[in-house]
Structure formats: structure tokens, C-alpha cells
Design a protein around this motif. Structure first.
Motif, PDB file in Angstrom:
ATOM      1  N   VAL A 243     -21.270 122.053  68.893  1.00  0.00           N
ATOM      2  CA  VAL A 243     -22.591 121.610  68.469  1.00  0.00           C
ATOM      3  C   VAL A 243     -23.393 121.129  69.680  1.00  0.00           C
ATOM      4  N   LEU A 244     -22.730 120.367  70.553  1.00  0.00           N
ATOM      5  CA  LEU A 244     -23.435 119.857  71.731  1.00  0.00           C
ATOM      6  C   LEU A 244     -23.902 120.981  72.643  1.00  0.00           C
ATOM      7  N   LEU A 245     -23.074 121.999  72.821  1.00  0.00           N
ATOM      8  CA  LEU A 245     -23.476 123.125  73.656  1.00  0.00           C
ATOM      9  C   LEU A 245     -24.622 123.919  73.010  1.00  0.00           C
ATOM     10  N   ALA A 246     -24.618 124.003  71.690  1.00  0.00           N
ATOM     11  CA  ALA A 246     -25.712 124.689  71.003  1.00  0.00           C
ATOM     12  C   ALA A 246     -27.019 123.919  71.188  1.00  0.00           C
ATOM     13  N   LEU A 247     -26.950 122.598  71.096  1.00  0.00           N
ATOM     14  CA  LEU A 247     -28.148 121.780  71.313  1.00  0.00           C
ATOM     15  C   LEU A 247     -28.603 121.868  72.770  1.00  0.00           C
ATOM     16  N   TRP A 248     -27.627 121.920  73.684  1.00  0.00           N
ATOM     17  CA  TRP A 248     -27.961 122.065  75.099  1.00  0.00           C
ATOM     18  C   TRP A 248     -28.713 123.369  75.333  1.00  0.00           C
ATOM     19  N   ALA A 249     -28.302 124.422  74.654  1.00  0.00           N
ATOM     20  CA  ALA A 249     -28.932 125.733  74.825  1.00  0.00           C
ATOM     21  C   ALA A 249     -30.393 125.733  74.366  1.00  0.00           C
ATOM     22  N   ARG A 250     -30.767 124.778  73.522  1.00  0.00           N
ATOM     23  CA  ARG A 250     -32.157 124.673  73.057  1.00  0.00           C
ATOM     24  C   ARG A 250     -33.081 124.081  74.128  1.00  0.00           C
ATOM     25  N   HIS A 251     -32.515 123.577  75.231  1.00  0.00           N
ATOM     26  CA  HIS A 251     -33.281 123.045  76.362  1.00  0.00           C
ATOM     27  C   HIS A 251     -34.102 121.810  76.008  1.00  0.00           C
TER      28      HIS A 251
ATOM     29  N   ASN B 267     -33.588 117.697  76.209  1.00  0.00           N
ATOM     30  CA  ASN B 267     -32.695 116.644  76.722  1.00  0.00           C
ATOM     31  C   ASN B 267     -31.370 117.234  77.202  1.00  0.00           C
ATOM     32  N   GLU B 268     -31.446 118.228  78.043  1.00  0.00           N
ATOM     33  CA  GLU B 268     -30.256 118.960  78.478  1.00  0.00           C
ATOM     34  C   GLU B 268     -29.187 118.076  79.108  1.00  0.00           C
ATOM     35  N   GLU B 269     -29.608 117.133  79.967  1.00  0.00           N
ATOM     36  CA  GLU B 269     -28.639 116.300  80.665  1.00  0.00           C
ATOM     37  C   GLU B 269     -27.789 115.495  79.697  1.00  0.00           C
ATOM     38  N   ALA B 270     -28.415 114.941  78.677  1.00  0.00           N
ATOM     39  CA  ALA B 270     -27.687 114.113  77.721  1.00  0.00           C
ATOM     40  C   ALA B 270     -26.620 114.927  76.987  1.00  0.00           C
ATOM     41  N   TYR B 271     -26.930 116.136  76.625  1.00  0.00           N
ATOM     42  CA  TYR B 271     -25.955 116.960  75.907  1.00  0.00           C
ATOM     43  C   TYR B 271     -24.803 117.381  76.806  1.00  0.00           C
ATOM     44  N   VAL B 272     -25.095 117.683  78.047  1.00  0.00           N
ATOM     45  CA  VAL B 272     -24.029 118.089  78.970  1.00  0.00           C
ATOM     46  C   VAL B 272     -23.080 116.925  79.219  1.00  0.00           C
ATOM     47  N   VAL B 273     -23.624 115.751  79.509  1.00  0.00           N
ATOM     48  CA  VAL B 273     -22.788 114.581  79.767  1.00  0.00           C
ATOM     49  C   VAL B 273     -21.952 114.246  78.536  1.00  0.00           C
ATOM     50  N   THR B 274     -22.581 114.220  77.371  1.00  0.00           N
ATOM     51  CA  THR B 274     -21.861 113.899  76.136  1.00  0.00           C
ATOM     52  C   THR B 274     -20.780 114.926  75.850  1.00  0.00           C
ATOM     53  N   PHE B 275     -21.067 116.202  76.110  1.00  0.00           N
ATOM     54  CA  PHE B 275     -20.060 117.247  75.918  1.00  0.00           C
ATOM     55  C   PHE B 275     -18.829 116.969  76.768  1.00  0.00           C
ATOM     56  N   PHE B 276     -19.023 116.642  78.051  1.00  0.00           N
ATOM     57  CA  PHE B 276     -17.879 116.401  78.917  1.00  0.00           C
ATOM     58  C   PHE B 276     -17.132 115.130  78.543  1.00  0.00           C
TER      59      PHE B 276
END
Length: 140
Positions: free
Chosen positions: A1-9, A11-20
């Protein structure tokens, strides 16, 4: 889900950090369940996976907190550096056998507390800065 939200561009940084953070924590819990979570140091059981988890995830979470709060770069570095030094002091303190090396154990613990206090003060200064900028509703 986080990667899908990241792909929407958005708040990209927040999704990447939360994913990791989530991926690292999941792997750490898997290792714990698999029975690989502890090691023996100087005859004492040490939860090594827990410490690896904390060293990998807490700087990421603090980075995200600083990013969301609009902290300056030097404040973010100070907070993350203090977090790592706090964890290092705590880990070394936890690994020392208490009856044999009480002074060393307390010294490492004291250094850990020192860096924790600096980190909390830096976070509080950042909090005051945000209130001064009119972010009261975001913080509360």
C-alpha cells in the motif's frame, strides 16, 4: 500500500521512509519468531535483532518527524546523531555484566541518558519553532 501511494507522487519522502521502517520492523519480528533474535555476549543473552531494528528504524522515524515538522538540516542531523549515540550507549550498557563492571555499565548508561536529553531538548526547540510559525493546530 505504501509503495502504491508513493507511486502517486504525493508526499513521496514520507511513504518511502515509512515503507522502510515497516519492512525493517517486519524482518526483525520474523527473525525473532524464527529464534534468531538473541546472541550471547560475554555469557549474557543479548537481544541483538532488537538493537539492529532500533538502530535502523529510529533514525528514519526521527528524520520523518523532522521533515514533517520543517526542522532545519543541522537540527535533524543533531537529533539523529544523538539518537544513534544514545542507542550505542544503551546497547553497550546492556551488554556489560552488572556485577563485574558496575562503573563501566553506569558510565555507558549515563552517556546514553546525556544524548537522550540533548535529543529531547532539540526536539522541544523544534516544537517551539513550529509554534512560533503558527503550526499550533498541526502539533496538537
Amino acid at each position: 500500500v505504501l509503495l502504491a501511494l508513493w507511486a502517486r507522487h504525493v508526499n513521496e519522502e514520507a511513504y518511502v521512509v515509512t515503507f522502510f521502517v515497516m519492512a525493517i520492523a517486519a524482518m526483525a519480528y520474523l527473525a525473532k519468531v524464527s529464534g534468531m533474535g538473541e546472541g550471547v555476549v560475554a555469557g549474557k543473552k543479548v537481544p541483538i535483532i532488537r538493537y539492529i531494528d532500533w538502530i535502523a528504524t529510529t533514525p528514519l522515524m526521527l528524520f520523518e518527524l523532522c521533515m514533517i515538522g520543517g526542522a532545519k538540516k543541522h537540527t535533524t542531523i543533531l537529533i539523529i546523531g544523538c539518537d544513534l549515540l544514545m542507542l550505542t550507549g544503551g546497547i553497550v550498557s546492556a551488554m556489560l555484566v552488572p556485577k563485574e563492571k558496575v562503573l563501566q555499565k553506569n558510565l555507558w548508561f549515563g552517556m546514553s541518558v546525556f544524548f537522550f536529553i540533548i535529543m529531547v531538548v532539540a526536539l522541544e526547540v523544534g516544537h517551539e519553532t513550529l509554534i512560533g510559525k503558527g503550526y499550533e493546530r498541526v502539533i496538537e
